[in-house]
Enzyme design. Structure first.
Site, mmCIF file in Angstrom:
data_model
loop_
_atom_site.group_PDB
_atom_site.id
_atom_site.type_symbol
_atom_site.label_atom_id
_atom_site.label_comp_id
_atom_site.label_asym_id
_atom_site.label_seq_id
_atom_site.Cartn_x
_atom_site.Cartn_y
_atom_site.Cartn_z
ATOM 1 N N SER A 49 -64.082 35.450 -63.383
ATOM 2 C CA SER A 49 -63.627 36.538 -62.519
ATOM 3 C C SER A 49 -62.323 37.187 -62.969
ATOM 4 O O SER A 49 -62.034 38.314 -62.577
ATOM 5 C CB SER A 49 -63.453 36.029 -61.083
ATOM 6 O OG SER A 49 -62.348 35.157 -60.995
ATOM 7 N N LYS A 69 -56.330 35.655 -58.278
ATOM 8 C CA LYS A 69 -56.678 37.079 -58.307
ATOM 9 C C LYS A 69 -55.430 37.892 -58.645
ATOM 10 O O LYS A 69 -54.310 37.382 -58.670
ATOM 11 C CB LYS A 69 -57.227 37.545 -56.951
ATOM 12 C CG LYS A 69 -58.470 36.805 -56.465
ATOM 13 C CD LYS A 69 -59.683 37.063 -57.318
ATOM 14 C CE LYS A 69 -60.874 36.260 -56.847
ATOM 15 N NZ LYS A 69 -62.022 36.368 -57.777
#
Length: 298
Positions: free
Chosen positions: A84, A155
């Site tokens: 990711s 993230k």
């Protein structure tokens, strides 16, 4: 006169005799002293050494305690388990998270790569049955001896409190507070988002997204959940600081100037933004569980 002469004659002879045997008395005294010392020794207490296993246990315990304190307060290792955050972070990278980065009062900034606890925002909060077992598990996970609970994520911060984040503009790019953001850190070939959204980030919250947008389950996937995909600032563990494994990738986590031109949000706010649509692009994957270390999820 004869008496004085006799005394005079005796004195030199006595002096001569003392010169002839000058070390007799001292030698005898030294010898007797040596004999006394050898005959009457004063042994000190016997020197005792701790068994090697005891020293090993104490040393090992001290090292474990030091690592736990270091991991809890300063630096914590996290393993990257998913794609990711490619190409910035790859599967198998082990990073060190700086837990002091935001202790001075400055919160996360746009563009920072952060690790956060997604409990209550990305995952449902589930109470533990046994707090003692949970504490032992957390300690083992911090040392890399157990798998994490799967509530930690890594993230990139795209929007902070008050920001209006929109995707996508007429050119298919992300905008923050009306300014187009050129995201050079994205995975080559990826679009900024396959999910259209227009949100205003509440105070003390973060809008976060992965760099490999087509493989990242992030704030976009939780638009319809409680909290709207926003991460509370107080849930941020720290900033991803360094890649320490494998050795071939040993470096600082690269920063970005993509948000340098983005202005602060207006003092009066942006008003009410349209609610982001609860869509997911077909290429995006579900959240992946971390493996090893204190772990982080994709």
């Amino acid at each position: 006169m004869d008496t004085e002469a006799q005394h005079t004659e005796r004195d030199p002879s006595s002096r001569t005799e003392s010169r002839t045997h000058p070390r007799t008395d001292s030698g005898t005294e030294e010898e007797s002293r040596s004999v006394r010392v050898s005959e009457d020794p004063r042994p000190g207490p016997p020197h005792r050494t701790a068994p090697s296993w005891r020293r090993t246990v104490l040393t090992g315990g001290a090292c474990v305690l030091f690592l736990l304190l270091l991991s809890h307060f300063v630096l914590q290792p996290f393993l990257i388990p998913s794609r990711s955050m490619e190409p910035t972070l790859r599967v198998g990278d082990r990073i060190l998270v700086n837990k002091l980065a935001y202790r001075s009062g400055d919160g996360p900034r746009r563009g920072d790569v952060v690790v956060f606890d997604g409990t209550g925002s990305f995952v449902r909060e589930e109470p533990r049955n046994n707090p003692v077992t949970g504490l032992l598990h957390d300690a083992a996970a911090a040392l890399g001896l157990a798998e994490p609970d799967g509530t930690d994520f890594v993230k990139r911060v795209v929007g902070t409190g008050g920001d209006r984040v929109v995707c996508c503009d007429g050119d298919g790019r992300l905008t923050v507070n009306g300014v187009t953001v050129t995201e050079r850190y994205l995975m080559p070939g990826d679009r900024p988002s396959g999910v259209p959204f227009d949100i205003v980030v509440p105070p003390d919250r973060l809008w976060v997204m992965g760099d490999h947008r087509s493989q990242s389950s992030d704030s976009r996937d939780h638009l319809g959940d409680p909290g709207g995909g926003m991460v509370p600032v107080d849930r941020v563990v720290g900033r991803a600081g360094w890649i320490v494994w494998p050795f071939g990738r040993w470096s600082a986590v690269p920063g970005t100037d993509a948000f340098a031109a983005v202005p602060a949000p207006p003092a009066g706010g942006h008003g009410t933004a349209p609610a982001g649509r609860e869509e997911r692009s077909g290429g995006e994957t579900a959240d992946e569980r971390a493996a090893g270390g204190a772990g982080s999820r994709g």
